[in-house]
Design an enzyme around this catalytic site. Structure first.
Site, mmCIF file in Angstrom:
data_model
loop_
_atom_site.group_PDB
_atom_site.id
_atom_site.type_symbol
_atom_site.label_atom_id
_atom_site.label_comp_id
_atom_site.label_asym_id
_atom_site.label_seq_id
_atom_site.Cartn_x
_atom_site.Cartn_y
_atom_site.Cartn_z
ATOM 1 N N ALA B 138 -20.527 -31.622 101.865
ATOM 2 C CA ALA B 138 -21.855 -31.627 102.112
ATOM 3 C C ALA B 138 -22.682 -31.640 100.914
ATOM 4 C CB ALA B 138 -22.418 -30.635 103.153
ATOM 5 N N SER B 140 -25.548 -34.379 99.339
ATOM 6 C CA SER B 140 -27.006 -34.960 99.665
ATOM 7 C C SER B 140 -27.272 -34.706 101.129
ATOM 8 C CB SER B 140 -26.821 -36.473 99.397
ATOM 9 O OG SER B 140 -26.890 -36.727 98.091
ATOM 10 N N ILE B 165 -21.875 -23.818 92.430
ATOM 11 C CA ILE B 165 -23.149 -22.968 92.522
ATOM 12 C C ILE B 165 -23.149 -22.608 91.240
ATOM 13 C CG2 ILE B 165 -23.809 -21.075 93.447
ATOM 14 C CD1 ILE B 165 -23.183 -23.507 95.406
ATOM 15 N N THR B 166 -24.416 -22.747 90.331
ATOM 16 C CA THR B 166 -24.652 -22.277 89.199
ATOM 17 C C THR B 166 -24.699 -20.624 89.241
ATOM 18 O OG1 THR B 166 -25.623 -24.103 88.801
ATOM 19 C CG2 THR B 166 -26.093 -22.542 87.472
ATOM 20 N N THR B 283 -31.729 -46.643 53.905
ATOM 21 C CA THR B 283 -32.871 -46.469 52.823
ATOM 22 C C THR B 283 -34.011 -47.501 53.311
ATOM 23 O OG1 THR B 283 -31.554 -48.154 51.504
ATOM 24 C CG2 THR B 283 -31.218 -45.756 51.115
ATOM 25 N N GLU B 376 -29.758 -31.099 92.362
ATOM 26 C CA GLU B 376 -31.109 -30.673 92.738
ATOM 27 C C GLU B 376 -31.451 -32.036 93.413
ATOM 28 O OE1 GLU B 376 -33.443 -28.021 91.270
ATOM 29 O OE2 GLU B 376 -32.149 -27.139 90.049
ATOM 30 N N GLY B 377 -30.822 -32.723 94.219
ATOM 31 C CA GLY B 377 -31.483 -34.098 94.633
ATOM 32 C C GLY B 377 -31.073 -35.219 93.720
#
Lengths: 390, 398, 263
Positions: B138, B140, B165-166, B283, B376-377
């Site tokens: 699960a 989106s 999971i951060t 240059t 986050e989407g």
């Protein structure tokens, strides 16, 4: 303070422009395209309302407001019809350019009647970023200077009573004012250009046109702040018009997708369509923000103001959005029954031939500190912009 | 009025964090990426300096009661996020604090819960909160989570797995989304705060990733995990129609502009590095065939990043002005995610083969940026949100 | 010649129908995303007033009773050619009805400097009651001419052209008088010039509360109570009228219509 909300005054101007666009421009769009000019009554009304000269100094007959306000108005007019927006604003666009060079009080002239600024830049410009190569040449001669050359296609050239034309004089650039009927000036009207036909296009050929002292309106270098400012303002004007064109296409396609049924449901239910529309909306929003940012900087005297970036972005965005709008309408989008095919042609024309500065990428790169060092005259044009966070 | 001027406070915050990014974070970034860990001394130092990326509760027009009509929180947050991510995005998301766990506690917690869970961040030692929604099956489709919860006396029993999971392992607590019955969809969601050491809660793997390698990304396992009833966020009365789901989504309303700002920061890092290297190495005293391409590509990078930044500012300023900003927030994330990814790819290309070297930075930014179009989407979910707003006036739910 | 025009802001009637919602509790329309616009017939009234001023000299005062967004409408009226603006603003007016509005407007007009003519849109674009104009005229004790679309002349008696079946009537009104204005090709509201929009922002807007008008809150309490407000749900029925011949079908149709009491 960072805000994207127009002031009440800016909202009123935008509202006025929108009502004018809706009630006067939309109904006349196709007829003006066929005729190659706006209806005279409409041109008259537009002049009286003053929507073309919002940022033009009052001394020049404008309202003397900010470029931000002007961009809000330009977007609405182009939303109404890009061809009419360009056509009705040609004179004020020319006056705005010379006003930036000469200042608040009008000089030179006479400035009555329809006039247009021509921009005869060579498409493949070896000097891009630190100068401009023109398709017209100023030649010294015993009886005085003479101007020769040609411009393949210019909006407004058909009806103009006077022209503003830049030319190189050695290392310097001069802005000349020529009468449309001067000996040596030949105009060939162009029928059925790809887009913006209402603007009255013509090919202009100049064959040894005499340039008297009165014809020189301004002289300077490409690094003069006045020259930079005038070009930035011209870019922002067209960029705003491109945003309006794109928005018209976006709104039309959105409505169509909400109503058109296929496979048993509105086509907006298919992600191939809804995602396309979402991306069109993002493109319009992003383009508009860059225009506002550049206009805001210009109003505060910051040069370069970001006009090159805003125009580059808007050119691409408008073309993409208008193209996608035709795509959403499918076969119907291809027909003249709907306005989207016209807006696609107008978007392409606006991006390429109105304010036809080429190699803007090189200008922008110069602004970011990456100027082509090999050009005669050496170092960069206007110089680096501040890092992104203003 | 339309305005892009930074206030003194905004400028000060931005400049300070840029200094922190350049002088504290950049020196350790490459090594942290190699080792897959952010040095604790750095995190302590950053906490001492008051550097935090604490996310803000909800976006748009819903603010606290009795607040001034307009505030600066969101605008400051996006300015901060851009600079910290310019430094190193993995470090930025590893900063001590409640992280994404903050907004749910703020939005739904009782006053007692807010104090109990958020009070711990006053401790001088670095601590973390985390947000556990995503599962192996699960992502989106948030409504389809399968971690279950059942009431047993004065406890709830959780069973399931959370993934990606951060800070999930180092966190003092995780906000965990579970369901009383998967068949109920969103209406069945319940939100818990599961503290470290809760019986039945273990950390599974720490994942190895393409980018943001220094940041901790954990798998969490709940096996008959007994959570005290006081840890149900908001208490039982809170869970009317879809309250849990709404909270999950509202969290993202506030964070979307910040995440987009971080994407802009990474893109800007890649762009500036590339521009500076090219300026040095070429240059330009004689015509080079590639010059036009370089000019075109670099100017494209700069303006696309600026366009993305302005969309972020737009979403943030609207949130501060209490104007509903859901469409703009999603536009910002979708645009920034797409554009920054292309910018980083272009940066590697412009530097040529050396762009692949670890010590040339751009390869790291290329790896780091990709997830910003995903977490986050995803960019697709964002486009869906935008499309929904565009078609709403026509009575259509797409 | 001093002409007063009373204007009102309404929810934009051009919003898509499905966006229009009512709150069954408060029995009012929900603002939602809709913008506020000047009621259409009020715009015609402003146009008539400005045309009269341009012909006969004098000035135009625009008056409006409303909330925070009223200044926007007043500024638009000023840009169209009004010279002064009055904003009646008071919390107690939130819930008022036509009679309360009329009472306020009459009090405000009485405070103005010798108005000769007061104009109203013939009915507001939201409630379409057409009550306020007549009520104000009654309160002021002035003659009222309804459905006027244009004026002629420059002094009292002023000629008011009134819409009538098959044509129009010319009514000579002794001033001061009141008129309700209807739309006509002669009074399409002008678009203000950019310059006028800028100048309008420098014209003052006078703010009056109930106290300034010498009115108490209970004097403007609503006398009409809205019992219920709902958006009608369209229903469709389809009945096929049978018949062998056209004549028979026609007879059956007539019978069905009679039963439905349509004819």
């Amino acid at each position: 303070m960072i805000s994207f909300q127009p002031s009440p005054e800016e909202r009123e101007l935008r509202q006025l422009a929108r009502e004018f666009a809706q009630s006067r421009l939309r109904p006349h769009a196709r007829a003006a395209e066929r005729a190659g000019r706006p209806p005279e009554a409409l041109a008259q009304e537009s002049r009286e309302l003053g929507l073309g000269g919002v940022a033009l100094p009052e001394g020049w007959g404008g309202a003397g407001l900010s470029q931000v306000a002007a961009c809000l108005v330009e977007e609405e007019l182009a939303w109404g019809d890009p061809g009419l927006a360009v056509a009705l604003g040609l004179r004020e666009a020319a006056l705005a350019f010379v006003a930036d060079l000469l200042g608040e009080a009008p000089a030179g002239g006479p400035w009555e009647g329809p006039g247009v600024l021509l921009w005869p830049q060579v498409p493949d410009d070896p000097l891009a970023g630190s100068g401009i190569t023109w398709t017209t040449q100023l030649q010294a001669a015993p009886q005085g200077e003479r101007l020769s050359g040609s411009i393949g296609a210019a909006p407004g050239a058909q009806e103009a009573a006077w022209f503003l034309i830049p030319a190189a004089r050695g290392e310097r650039v001069v802005l000349l004012r020529l009468e449309g009927t001067a000996p040596g000036v030949e105009r060939r009207p162009l029928r059925r250009p790809l887009g913006l036909a209402a603007a009255g296009w013509a090919e202009v050929a100049l064959d040894g046109v005499a340039v008297g002292p009165g014809a020189v309106v301004w002289e300077g270098t490409v690094r003069d702040p006045a020259w930079v400012r005038a070009r930035e303002r011209a870019r922002l004007r067209v960029a705003a018009q491109l945003v309006g064109t794109a928005r018209a296409a976006l709104e039309y396609a959105t409505q169509y997708a909400a109503q058109r049924q296929a496979f048993g449901q509105p086509i907006a239910q298919f992600q191939g369509i809804s995602f396309m529309v979402a991306e069109m909306a993002m493109a319009v929003e992003a383009a508009r923000n860059l225009v506002w940012y550049g206009a805001w900087r210009l109003d505060r005297g910051a040069l370069p103001a970001g006009g090159a970036q805003a125009l580059l972005h808007a050119r691409g965005a408008a073309l993409e959005v208008a193209d996608r709008a035709v795509q959403v309408l499918g076969g119907h989008g291809y027909m003249a029954d709907h306005p989207v095919e016209k807006w696609l042609r107008d978007a392409r024309a606006l991006g390429v031939a109105v304010w036809p500065e080429t190699a803007l990428e090189v200008e922008a790169a110069s602004e970011l500190g990456l100027a082509p060092g090999w050009v005669a005259g050496g170092a960069a044009g206007p110089g680096p912009v501040e890092g992104g966070a203003a | 009025m339309i305005d892009f001027e930074l206030t003194e406070t905004q400028r000060a915050v931005r400049d300070f964090l840029h200094w922190v990014a350049e002088h504290e974070i950049r020196p350790v970034a490459l090594q942290a990426d190699e080792e897959g860990d952010v040095p604790l001394e750095l995190l302590r130092r950053l906490k001492e300096l008051g550097v935090t990326l604490d996310t803000l509760p909800g976006g748009g027009a819903s603010g606290g009661d009795g607040e001034a009509p307009e505030h600066q929180r969101n605008r400051l947050a996006v300015l901060a996020a851009e600079e910290l991510a310019w430094g190193d995005a993995a470090v930025a998301i590893s900063l001590p604090g409640a992280g994404l766990g903050g907004p749910p506690v703020q939005l739904m917690g009782t006053p007692e819960q807010k104090e109990r869970f958020l009070g711990i961040f006053r401790d001088p030692e670095p601590r973390w909160g985390a947000y556990a929604l995503t599962e192996p099956e699960a992502g989106s489709d948030v409504a389809a989570i399968r971690t279950t919860c059942r009431k047993e006396g004065d406890h709830w029993v959780l069973n399931g797995t959370k993934l990606f999971i951060t800070n999930g392992a180092r966190a003092s607590w995780n906000v965990v989304f579970a369901t009383i019955d998967p068949a109920l969809g969103r209406a069945g969601h319940r939100v818990f705060v599961v503290e470290r050491g809760t019986p039945g809660f273990t950390v599974g793997r720490i994942m190895e990733k393409m980018g943001l390698r220094a940041s901790e990304t954990a798998e969490l396992i709940f096996d008959e995990c007994r959570v005290p009833a006081e840890n149900l966020l908001g208490g039982e009365e809170r869970y009317r129609q879809g309250e849990g789901f709404r909270t999950a989504m509202q969290t993202f309303d506030g964070t979307r502009p910040m995440v987009a700002a971080m994407a802009v920061g990474i893109g800007r890092a890649a762009y500036e590095y590339t521009r500076d290297r090219l300026r040095e190495e070429l240059t330009l005293s004689r015509p080079i065939p590639r010059y036009g391409v370089i000019a075109e590509r670099l100017s494209w990078m700069e303006r696309e990043l600026h366009a993305a930044r302005l969309l972020v500012w737009q979403a943030a300023s609207m949130a501060d002005q209490r104007i509903p900003n859901s469409k703009e927030a999603s536009m910002a994330k979708a645009y920034a995610g797409t554009v920054a990814t292309r910018v980083c790819a272009a940066a590697v290309e412009l530097l040529g083969a050396v762009g692949l070297r670890h010590d040339r930075w751009v390869e790291k930014w290329f790896r780091d940026i990709k997830v910003f179009d995903i977490f986050e989407g995803t960019g697709q979910v964002q486009r869906l949100v935008v499309a929904r707003r565009l078609f709403e006036p026509y009575g259509l739910r797409v | 010649m001093h002409v007063v025009v009373c204007i009102k802001q309404i929810l934009d009637p051009e919003i898509p129908p499905r966006e229009f919602q009512v709150d069954p509790q408060t029995k009012r329309a929900v603002r939602g995303r809709a913008s506020l616009v000047i009621s259409p017939f009020d715009l015609n009234a402003l146009e008539v007033a400005v045309q009269l001023k341009e012909r006969a000299g004098g000035r135009v005062t625009v008056v409006s009773l409303g909330g925070e967004e009223t200044p926007e409408a007043l500024r638009r009226a000023l840009a169209m050619g009004a010279d002064e603006a009055v904003w009646i603003r008071d919390g107690a007016l939130e819930a008022t009805d036509a009679s309360g509005t009329a009472r306020c407007l009459a009090a405000a007009i009485a405070k103005l400097d010798e108005p000769d003519l007061v104009l109203f849109g013939r009915q507001a674009g939201d409630w379409d009651q057409g009550l306020v104009g007549p009520m104000v005229a009654e309160a002021l004790g002035w003659p009222l001419v309804t459905n006027v679309f244009q004026t002629r002349g420059e002094n009292s008696p002023l000629e008011l052209l009134q819409q009538a079946e098959g044509g129009y009537r010319v009514v000579a009104a002794t001033l001061p008088a009141a008129a309700t204005i209807t739309n006509h090709e002669a009074n399409v509201a002008r678009l203000p010039k950019v310059r006028e929009i800028m100048l309008a922002n420098r014209k003052p807007i006078t703010q009056w509360s109930l106290g300034d008008l010498g009115l108490a809150a209970d004097e403007v309490a609503p006398r009409v109570v809205v019992e219920a407000l709902a958006v009608p749900v369209p229903e469709g029925h389809c009945t096929f009228i049978e018949g062998e011949t056209a004549q028979e079908k026609a007879q059956n149709l007539a019978r069905a219509l009679r039963e439905l009491k349509v004819i």
